[in-house]
Design a protein around this motif. Structure first.
Motif, PDB file in Angstrom:
ATOM      1  N   GLY A   1       0.834  -1.192   0.000  1.00 42.06           N
ATOM      2  CA  GLY A   1       0.000   0.000   0.000  1.00 42.06           C
ATOM      3  C   GLY A   1       0.871   1.245   0.000  1.00 42.06           C
ATOM      4  N   ASN A   2       0.269   2.369   0.225  1.00 39.19           N
ATOM      5  CA  ASN A   2       1.048   3.612   0.211  1.00 39.19           C
ATOM      6  C   ASN A   2       0.548   4.584   1.266  1.00 39.19           C
ATOM      7  OD1 ASN A   2      -1.366   4.370  -0.972  1.00 39.19           O
ATOM      8  ND2 ASN A   2      -0.525   4.421  -3.044  1.00 39.19           N
ATOM      9  N   THR A   3       0.144   4.044   2.422  1.00 39.71           N
ATOM     10  CA  THR A   3      -0.253   4.905   3.538  1.00 39.71           C
ATOM     11  C   THR A   3       0.985   5.194   4.379  1.00 39.71           C
ATOM     12  OG1 THR A   3      -2.469   3.960   3.586  1.00 39.71           O
ATOM     13  CG2 THR A   3      -1.755   5.124   5.555  1.00 39.71           C
ATOM     14  N   GLY A   4       1.764   6.175   3.950  1.00 41.05           N
ATOM     15  CA  GLY A   4       2.971   6.556   4.683  1.00 41.05           C
ATOM     16  C   GLY A   4       4.205   5.823   4.208  1.00 41.05           C
ATOM     17  N   SER A   5       4.085   4.555   3.841  1.00 41.89           N
ATOM     18  CA  SER A   5       5.225   3.767   3.390  1.00 41.89           C
ATOM     19  C   SER A   5       4.725   2.514   2.704  1.00 41.89           C
ATOM     20  CB  SER A   5       6.129   3.384   4.577  1.00 41.89           C
ATOM     21  OG  SER A   5       7.104   2.443   4.183  1.00 41.89           O
ATOM     22  N   SER A   6       5.423   2.112   1.624  1.00 42.46           N
ATOM     23  CA  SER A   6       5.071   0.856   0.968  1.00 42.46           C
ATOM     24  C   SER A   6       5.680  -0.332   1.693  1.00 42.46           C
ATOM     25  CB  SER A   6       5.547   0.885  -0.491  1.00 42.46           C
ATOM     26  OG  SER A   6       4.845   1.873  -1.218  1.00 42.46           O
ATOM     27  N   ASP A   7       6.630  -0.082   2.606  1.00 41.45           N
ATOM     28  CA  ASP A   7       7.245  -1.141   3.413  1.00 41.45           C
ATOM     29  C   ASP A   7       6.452  -1.300   4.706  1.00 41.45           C
ATOM     30  OD1 ASP A   7       9.324  -1.713   1.622  1.00 41.45           O
ATOM     31  OD2 ASP A   7      10.545  -0.084   2.405  1.00 41.45           O
ATOM     32  N   ALA A   8       5.198  -1.733   4.595  1.00 45.50           N
ATOM     33  CA  ALA A   8       4.360  -1.735   5.796  1.00 45.50           C
ATOM     34  C   ALA A   8       3.221  -2.736   5.683  1.00 45.50           C
ATOM     35  CB  ALA A   8       3.797  -0.338   6.038  1.00 45.50           C
ATOM     36  N   LEU A   9       2.715  -3.097   6.864  1.00 46.05           N
ATOM     37  CA  LEU A   9       1.453  -3.813   6.996  1.00 46.05           C
ATOM     38  C   LEU A   9       0.545  -2.964   7.870  1.00 46.05           C
ATOM     39  CD1 LEU A   9       2.652  -7.464   7.858  1.00 46.05           C
ATOM     40  CD2 LEU A   9       2.016  -6.577   5.612  1.00 46.05           C
ATOM     41  N   TYR A  10      -0.743  -2.970   7.566  1.00 47.73           N
ATOM     42  CA  TYR A  10      -1.697  -2.246   8.408  1.00 47.73           C
ATOM     43  C   TYR A  10      -3.090  -2.810   8.151  1.00 47.73           C
ATOM     44  CZ  TYR A  10      -2.255   0.560   4.121  1.00 47.73           C
ATOM     45  OH  TYR A  10      -2.444   0.975   2.823  1.00 47.73           O
ATOM     46  N   TRP A  11      -4.067  -2.359   8.928  1.00 46.98           N
ATOM     47  CA  TRP A  11      -5.408  -2.927   8.915  1.00 46.98           C
ATOM     48  C   TRP A  11      -6.461  -1.859   8.636  1.00 46.98           C
ATOM     49  CZ3 TRP A  11      -5.294  -8.204  10.430  1.00 46.98           C
ATOM     50  CH2 TRP A  11      -4.131  -8.617  11.097  1.00 46.98           C
ATOM     51  N   HIS A  12      -7.546  -2.293   8.012  1.00 42.75           N
ATOM     52  CA  HIS A  12      -8.783  -1.511   7.944  1.00 42.75           C
ATOM     53  C   HIS A  12      -9.917  -2.382   8.465  1.00 42.75           C
ATOM     54  CE1 HIS A  12      -7.311   1.853   5.511  1.00 42.75           C
ATOM     55  NE2 HIS A  12      -6.824   1.005   4.611  1.00 42.75           N
ATOM     56  N   THR A  13     -10.853  -1.786   9.178  1.00 39.72           N
ATOM     57  CA  THR A  13     -12.153  -2.424   9.383  1.00 39.72           C
ATOM     58  C   THR A  13     -13.106  -1.790   8.370  1.00 39.72           C
ATOM     59  OG1 THR A  13     -12.714  -0.837  11.136  1.00 39.72           O
ATOM     60  CG2 THR A  13     -11.765  -2.951  11.807  1.00 39.72           C
ATOM     61  N   VAL A  14     -13.944  -2.637   7.763  1.00 38.00           N
ATOM     62  CA  VAL A  14     -14.811  -2.175   6.676  1.00 38.00           C
ATOM     63  C   VAL A  14     -16.246  -2.527   7.026  1.00 38.00           C
ATOM     64  CG1 VAL A  14     -15.241  -2.246   4.203  1.00 38.00           C
ATOM     65  CG2 VAL A  14     -12.922  -2.647   5.060  1.00 38.00           C
ATOM     66  N   GLN A  15     -17.085  -1.506   7.162  1.00 38.43           N
ATOM     67  CA  GLN A  15     -18.493  -1.702   7.487  1.00 38.43           C
ATOM     68  C   GLN A  15     -19.355  -1.071   6.408  1.00 38.43           C
ATOM     69  OE1 GLN A  15     -17.880  -0.060  11.714  1.00 38.43           O
ATOM     70  NE2 GLN A  15     -19.415  -1.656  12.046  1.00 38.43           N
ATOM     71  N   ASN A  16     -20.171  -1.906   5.762  1.00 35.67           N
ATOM     72  CA  ASN A  16     -21.031  -1.449   4.671  1.00 35.67           C
ATOM     73  C   ASN A  16     -20.246  -0.665   3.622  1.00 35.67           C
ATOM     74  OD1 ASN A  16     -23.431  -2.542   5.785  1.00 35.67           O
ATOM     75  ND2 ASN A  16     -23.517  -0.822   7.209  1.00 35.67           N
ATOM     76  N   GLY A  17     -19.038  -1.164   3.327  1.00 38.24           N
ATOM     77  CA  GLY A  17     -18.206  -0.559   2.299  1.00 38.24           C
ATOM     78  C   GLY A  17     -17.405   0.642   2.750  1.00 38.24           C
ATOM     79  N   ALA A  18     -17.603   1.104   3.998  1.00 38.48           N
ATOM     80  CA  ALA A  18     -16.884   2.270   4.516  1.00 38.48           C
ATOM     81  C   ALA A  18     -15.631   1.821   5.258  1.00 38.48           C
ATOM     82  CB  ALA A  18     -17.783   3.083   5.435  1.00 38.48           C
ATOM     83  N   PHE A  19     -14.475   2.365   4.877  1.00 32.05           N
ATOM     84  CA  PHE A  19     -13.196   1.957   5.430  1.00 32.05           C
ATOM     85  C   PHE A  19     -12.791   2.839   6.604  1.00 32.05           C
ATOM     86  CE2 PHE A  19     -13.227  -0.216   1.540  1.00 32.05           C
ATOM     87  CZ  PHE A  19     -12.183  -1.138   1.508  1.00 32.05           C
ATOM     88  N   SER A  20     -12.306   2.208   7.656  1.00 28.67           N
ATOM     89  CA  SER A  20     -11.723   2.962   8.764  1.00 28.67           C
ATOM     90  C   SER A  20     -10.374   3.516   8.319  1.00 28.67           C
ATOM     91  CB  SER A  20     -11.509   2.035   9.967  1.00 28.67           C
ATOM     92  OG  SER A  20     -10.414   1.143   9.716  1.00 28.67           O
ATOM     93  N   PRO A  21      -9.827   4.485   9.051  1.00 32.49           N
ATOM     94  CA  PRO A  21      -8.429   4.867   8.795  1.00 32.49           C
ATOM     95  C   PRO A  21      -7.505   3.668   9.019  1.00 32.49           C
ATOM     96  CG  PRO A  21      -9.542   6.469  10.213  1.00 32.49           C
ATOM     97  CD  PRO A  21     -10.455   5.288  10.114  1.00 32.49           C
ATOM     98  N   ALA A  22      -6.297   3.749   8.488  1.00 38.00           N
ATOM     99  CA  ALA A  22      -5.309   2.687   8.697  1.00 38.00           C
ATOM    100  C   ALA A  22      -5.066   2.507  10.190  1.00 38.00           C
ATOM    101  CB  ALA A  22      -4.009   3.033   7.989  1.00 38.00           C
ATOM    102  N   GLN A  23      -5.040   1.263  10.635  1.00 40.43           N
ATOM    103  CA  GLN A  23      -4.854   0.954  12.044  1.00 40.43           C
ATOM    104  C   GLN A  23      -3.639   0.046  12.236  1.00 40.43           C
ATOM    105  OE1 GLN A  23      -8.607   0.008  14.241  1.00 40.43           O
ATOM    106  NE2 GLN A  23      -9.569   0.113  12.222  1.00 40.43           N
ATOM    107  N   GLN A  24      -2.979   0.210  13.376  1.00 39.43           N
ATOM    108  CA  GLN A  24      -1.836  -0.623  13.753  1.00 39.43           C
ATOM    109  C   GLN A  24      -0.817  -0.706  12.619  1.00 39.43           C
ATOM    110  OE1 GLN A  24      -2.920  -0.316  16.961  1.00 39.43           O
ATOM    111  NE2 GLN A  24      -1.779  -2.201  17.262  1.00 39.43           N
ATOM    112  N   PHE A  25      -0.442   0.475  12.119  1.00 31.14           N
ATOM    113  CA  PHE A  25       0.520   0.583  11.024  1.00 31.14           C
ATOM    114  C   PHE A  25       1.881   0.089  11.495  1.00 31.14           C
ATOM    115  CE2 PHE A  25       3.591   2.762   8.377  1.00 31.14           C
ATOM    116  CZ  PHE A  25       3.022   2.758   7.115  1.00 31.14           C
ATOM    117  N   SER A  26       2.460  -0.853  10.751  1.00 33.06           N
ATOM    118  CA  SER A  26       3.751  -1.428  11.124  1.00 33.06           C
ATOM    119  C   SER A  26       4.723  -1.290   9.961  1.00 33.06           C
ATOM    120  CB  SER A  26       3.585  -2.906  11.495  1.00 33.06           C
ATOM    121  OG  SER A  26       4.833  -3.494  11.812  1.00 33.06           O
TER     122      SER A  26
END
Length: 240
Positions: A115-140
């Motif tokens: 991905g490209n949320t701050g860095s491509s060298d990363a793992l992170y999570w989204h919770t998705v409810q009814n197609g709506a994405f949360s901000p990136a969470q637990q960015f590593s």
């Protein structure tokens, strides 16, 4: 025959409770695909024109709006489980967990690789409810992750989602959320392609799902029973 009386009864109860607590997690493979003979018919290919090319799997039309999604349709009510997958040339993609999609909005947890949320060298999570994405969470941030080949393992137990890389017992990232109790597992791909049906960027191989049989934690009732037994045994001990 062992006669459990007096003190030994109380000790037995406590030991039994300890055994219940320490019982290991049991894993059972319920789906696997190495794509060597084409993609399994269980893949839903719901969004993204997914295809198998030379034993690897990716989206022929990678996108994040609408987001790509190919789920294992034979496993739709997973609760505690483990996903293993080889990610080749890691770029931008991910794994859907406890997800559901019936042609409408997607729900579930999405672990993003690259991905490209701050860095491509990363793992992170989204919770998705009814197609709506949360901000990136637990960015590593993980130096060197981009364009690498990794074995990615994700354990989902209760409300905790934990990702590991290349068998390292130390988690790369984890997320805790009670939003979704069960669902499917799927793949996401937003890495580029070079056209003419030739995959480029992130692809997937050697995918498997294991259900996890997680022992129930020791209950306060069982522990109390053991302690009461121990107390009664002490009271009944004859005095010298």
């Amino acid at each position: 025959m062992i006669n459990i009386t007096g003190l030994s009864r109380g000790v037995f109860a406590v030991c039994a409770a300890s055994f219940i607590w320490a019982a290991p997690v049991q894993a059972t493979v319920v789906f696997s695909d190495n794509f060597d003979s084409g993609a399994s018919a269980d893949w839903g290919n719901e969004r993204g024109t997914w295809r198998d090319t030379n034993g690897i799997y990716d989206a022929g039309a990678p996108n994040n709006n609408p987001i790509t999604y190919s789920s294992v349709t034979s496993q739709t009510s997973l609760t505690n489980f483990r996903v293993r997958v080889d990610v080749n040339d890691l770029d931008d993609g991910g794994i859907w967990l406890r997800s559901d999609f019936n042609g409408g909005p997607i729900n579930g947890v999405l672990l993003v690789t690259g991905g490209n949320t701050g860095s491509s060298d990363a793992l992170y999570w989204h919770t998705v409810q009814n197609g709506a994405f949360s901000p990136a969470q637990q960015f590593s941030s993980i130096p060197g992750l981009q364009d690498s080949d990794i074995e990615l393992t994700v354990d989902v137990i209760g409300d905790v989602y934990t990702a590991y890389i290349d068998g390292n017992p130390v988690p790369a990232t984890s997320l805790t959320t009670a939003l979704f109790a069960s669902g499917s597992v799927g793949l996401y791909d937003y890495s580029p392609t070079s056209g003419a049906g030739t995959p480029r960027g992130q692809t997937f191989d050697n995918f498997s799902i294991e259900t996890l049989s997680v022992p129930e934690p020791i209950s306060t009732g069982v522990l109390a029973f053991g302690l009461v037994g121990l107390s009664l045994a002490r009271k009944r001990r004859p005095r010298n």
